[in-house]
Scaffold this active site. Structure first.
Site, PDB file in Angstrom:
ATOM      1  N   GLU A 105       0.820  -1.228   0.000  1.00 37.88           N
ATOM      2  CA  GLU A 105       0.000   0.000   0.000  1.00 37.88           C
ATOM      3  C   GLU A 105       0.847   1.268   0.000  1.00 37.88           C
ATOM      4  OE1 GLU A 105      -2.986  -0.271   3.126  1.00 37.88           O
ATOM      5  OE2 GLU A 105      -4.113  -1.754   1.982  1.00 37.88           O
ATOM      6  N   GLU A 134      -5.209  -8.525  -0.392  1.00 37.21           N
ATOM      7  CA  GLU A 134      -5.926  -8.248   0.871  1.00 37.21           C
ATOM      8  C   GLU A 134      -7.390  -8.040   0.542  1.00 37.21           C
ATOM      9  OE1 GLU A 134      -4.478  -5.345   3.717  1.00 37.21           O
ATOM     10  OE2 GLU A 134      -2.407  -5.777   3.149  1.00 37.21           O
TER      11      GLU A 134
HETATM   12  O1  AHR Z   1      -5.014  -6.026   7.141  1.00 36.69           O
HETATM   13  C1  AHR Z   1      -4.888  -4.886   7.931  1.00 36.69           C
HETATM   14  C2  AHR Z   1      -4.199  -3.732   7.199  1.00 36.69           C
HETATM   15  O2  AHR Z   1      -5.039  -3.263   6.185  1.00 36.69           O
HETATM   16  C3  AHR Z   1      -2.928  -4.070   6.473  1.00 36.69           C
HETATM   17  O3  AHR Z   1      -1.810  -4.030   7.307  1.00 36.69           O
HETATM   18  C4  AHR Z   1      -2.831  -2.982   5.447  1.00 36.69           C
HETATM   19  O4  AHR Z   1      -2.118  -3.376   4.319  1.00 36.69           O
HETATM   20  C5  AHR Z   1      -4.270  -2.643   5.167  1.00 36.69           C
HETATM   21  O5  AHR Z   1      -4.492  -1.274   5.167  1.00 36.69           O
END
Ligand code: AHR
Length: 505
Positions: free
Chosen positions: A176, A295
């Site tokens: 990110e 994610e």
């Molecule tokens: O999964 C929790 C967080 O969400 C992760 O560390 C990040 O990559 C995202 O913003």
């Protein structure tokens, strides 16, 4: 209360999207909250094995049939120096962790993670630090994990107990990096330079690895698509995949709107796919970058404040979201979207696995399977095969934010002489009459079918651990010798079915 008008799902055995990549059934473990410490790893627990891993957690994770697991973050990755987490335990430093404001003792690191992967037959997927780390540190990590004996890093791996290479196939180029919350966040030009430098050296170190470049971190970000395009253009063949992230929720307590979200998951996938194809054509490359949805999950209740600020503690309880039936259906919708886009989504990681927005929750020595655990398992045991195109004719409703939504959400996988079919009736109060019209095959019969059905807000607790769990579904009706079964699908329920297909007469 009657049923809604009949819905027909048309499938044809030859109308194929592509092979479903087993890697879309991946997970994610971050050094965050009680995910590692007190989650998968807890030497003090009575469930701990000789390596300090919790056997009860491992047994439950095994049921999820995961293929690939991303580690060590997340936001954590952008402040992590992997060398802190290898070598003799007493010599590893305890450090202040800034992403989640916690204390990191580095008791669990690369070699422990690989051990866990071996126990569960997971492919490891490591995210390098492109926030506060250097491209060279990333390159050294590849050498540590993957080089045969005889170099500085591989000899150090052997001294730490592993002569054989860890053979890590997948590497994320940061996390990110478009987000201002990210340690070491930079504008896209600077990220592209860092990622290009790191990927070049990492691939020079091991030509076999595959890399995932950071895409924009959500469709709501101002960076969405432009960031992805620039990164892919600059990295060219150094990026095998571009990452997508998505967390969703139901903050307005509006189930029809919540269930309409799968339209926008499809849109996100299709927009990034279009971007990747655009760059491929512009660069006139033979190989295209694929999509790595590394994610995704439901996450909206446990946000901000004490949920994300560890206040200097070791393994504080962070983002421990509690899941209900409607969340499990949305988790299923993500998976259906990935299956429908089997031609471009090649990797996906449920974020995360234990305690931190996890399907599993530990409480002392106890372990709870949340509703989303059951939804994920219903898919991951029916995962191999070729995704078929689904054509749906039936009633739909209008969502304020996501346009026209069919009451039926579905995905289908042709697996040799079997068909795996996933269906959700999005209707919140009416059952649905479903007819499957499956052309290009002979007679079919049900091999097994399961249903996940409960009140919308039902959730599992330690006192009622089975409030939301899958049960056998016996609702299919098939006339002798037919390939056109029918069923009545209860409102807001997930049905996963495996049909046996007989050869065509
Ligand atoms: O999964 C929790 C967080 O969400 C992760 O560390 C990040 O990559 C995202 O913003």
């Amino acid at each position: 209360m009657g049923t809604m008008a009949r819905t027909t799902l048309f499938l044809h055995a030859q109308h194929r999207v592509g092979a479903v990549s087993p890697r879309i059934f991946g997970g994610f473990l971050e050094h965050m909250g009680r995910s590692i410490y007190g989650g998968v790893y807890d030497p003090q627990s009575r469930h701990a094995d000789a390596d300090g891993m919790r056997e009860d957690v491992i047994a439950a994770l095994r049921e999820l049939n995961l293929t690939v697991v991303r580690y060590p973050g997340g936001n954590f990755a952008s402040g992590y120096h992997w060398r802190d987490g290898v070598g003799p335990a007493q010599q590893r430093p305890t450090v202040r962790e800034l992403a989640w404001q916690s204390i990191e003792p580095n008791e669990f690191g690369t070699d422990e993670f690989i051990k866990l992967c071996r126990k569960l037959n997971w492919q490891p997927m490591l995210a390098v630090n492109l926030g506060t780390g250097t491209p060279e540190e990333a390159r050294d990590w590849v050498e540590y994990c993957n080089a045969p004996l005889g170099t500085r890093e591989s000899n150090s791996r052997a001294a730490n107990g592993s002569e054989a290479p860890h053979a890590v196939p997948l590497w994320c180029l940061g996390n990110e990096m478009d987000g201002p919350w990210q340690l070491g966040h930079v504008p896209v030009d600077q990220y592209a330079v860092r990622a290009q430098q790191a990927a070049k050296m990492m691939k020079d170190c091991d030509r076999g690895i595959e890399t995932v470049a950071c895409g924009s971190s959500a469709p709501s970000m101002p960076t969405f698509l432009d960031w992805d395009r620039v990164v892919l253009e600059r990295l060219g063949g150094l990026a095998d995949y571009i990452s997508l992230h998505r967390y969703v929720g139901n903050p307005d307590d509006n189930a029809p709107e919540y269930f309409a979200l799968s339209n926008s998951i499809d849109e996100q996938v299709e927009a990034v796919d279009a971007c990747a194809r655009y760059v491929q054509q512009r660069l006139r490359r033979k190989r295209r970058p694929y999509l790595c949805f590394d994610e995704w999950n439901v996450w909206y209740r446990a946000r901000g404040g004490s949920h994300t600020d560890g206040r200097g503690a070791f393994a504080p309880p962070l983002i421990e979201e509690r899941y209900n039936l409607e969340d499990a259906l949305v988790v299923a919708m993500f998976l259906m979207s990935f299956i429908r886009h089997a031609d471009c989504v090649k990797i996906a990681n449920l974020a995360q696995l234990v305690n931190v927005i996890g399907p599993l929750l530990t409480q002392g020595d106890k372990l709870l399977k949340q509703s989303i655990f059951h939804a994920f398992r219903m898919f991951s045991h029916r995962r191999d095969g070729i995704a078929l195109r689904c054509a749906v004719a039936g009633p739909s409703y209008r969502s304020e934010r996501h346009g026209e939504v069919s009451y039926l959400d579905c995905a289908a996988i042709l697996a040799g002489a079997q068909l795996h079919l996933f269906t959700i009736n999005r209707g919140v109060d009416k059952p649905m009459e479903l007819a499957l019209d499956f052309a290009g095959v002979g007679p079919i019969r049900v091999q097994d079918a399961e249903i996940l059905c409960a009140p919308l807000k039902a959730e599992n607790t330690l006192d009622a651990p089975d409030a939301v769990c899958a049960e056998a579904f016996d609702g299919w009706r098939i006339a002798n010798g037919s390939s056109k079964p029918t069923a009545v699908l209860p409102a807001h329920a997930l049905v996963a079915t495996t049909f046996d297909l007989a050869p065509r007469a």
